[in-house]
Design a protein around this motif. Structure first.
Motif, short mmCIF file in Angstrom:
data_model
loop_
_atom_site.label_atom_id
_atom_site.label_comp_id
_atom_site.label_asym_id
_atom_site.label_seq_id
_atom_site.Cartn_x
_atom_site.Cartn_y
_atom_site.Cartn_z
N ASP A 122 0.68 -0.99 -0.26
CA ASP A 122 0.10 -0.06 -0.05
C ASP A 122 0.76 1.78 0.10
O ASP A 122 0.56 2.39 -0.91
CB ASP A 122 -1.12 0.04 1.00
CG ASP A 122 -2.19 0.35 0.81
OD1 ASP A 122 -3.09 -0.09 -0.20
OD2 ASP A 122 -3.37 0.51 2.21
N ALA A 123 2.26 1.02 0.80
CA ALA A 123 2.73 2.10 1.08
C ALA A 123 3.74 2.67 -0.27
O ALA A 123 3.65 3.73 -1.14
CB ALA A 123 4.04 2.34 1.82
N ALA A 125 2.59 2.08 -3.26
CA ALA A 125 1.54 2.04 -4.07
C ALA A 125 1.75 4.14 -3.93
O ALA A 125 1.10 4.56 -5.00
CB ALA A 125 0.65 1.25 -3.89
N ALA A 126 1.65 4.04 -2.54
CA ALA A 126 0.88 5.42 -1.86
C ALA A 126 1.72 6.42 -2.63
O ALA A 126 2.23 7.84 -3.34
CB ALA A 126 0.70 5.98 -1.19
#
Ligand SMILES: [Zn+2]
Ligand SMILES: [Zn+2]
Length: 127
Positions: A122-123, A125-126
């Motif tokens: 998630d990190a 992708a952010a």
């Protein structure tokens, strides 16, 4: 190829140290910190022995490589990251399962897997 008690212990310790199920490749990487020169064939052979003794369980998630965990962690479920395929432990069981069961059905076992994205992916992708 030698197959020592020391190597088997390194493999079991790697599984016990981990807070989630590990693939054979991850086990090999971890076990080589304790005892150098452990190959995948040795990992698979040790896993077979541990599973025959009910010390290790195989976690099977469709579409994922098999992974392994110590058998003494009690009843629990798993979450899998659909990007990096890492498998995580979920604590305990879910509430309210009994309410789903039809009257004319006797449940013998169940398996629950959550699919999603782990914090690391998630990190990433952010950005
Ligand atoms: Zn991930
Ligand atoms: Zn459960």
């Amino acid at each position: 190829m030698s197959y020592s008690t020391r190597q088997r212990e390194a493999i079991l310790n790697t599984l016990r140290r981990a807070d989630r199920p590990l693939t054979a490749q991850e086990i090999r990487a971890g076990a080589n910190h304790d005892s150098a020169g452990i190959g995948l064939a040795t990992v698979y052979r040790a896993l077979k022995t541990f599973m025959a003794r009910n010390e290790v369980l195989q976690v099977e998630i469709p579409g994922n490589p098999p992974c392994y965990e110590p058998a003494d962690r009690g009843h629990h479920h798993h979450a899998v990251c659909e990007q990096c395929r890492q498998v995580f432990d979920l604590p305990g069981c879910v509430q309210g399962l009994d309410a789903l069961v039809p009257h004319n059905f006797r449940v013998q076992r169940h398996d629950i897997t959550l699919y999603g994205v782990c914090a690391g992916c998630d990190a990433a992708a952010a950005g």
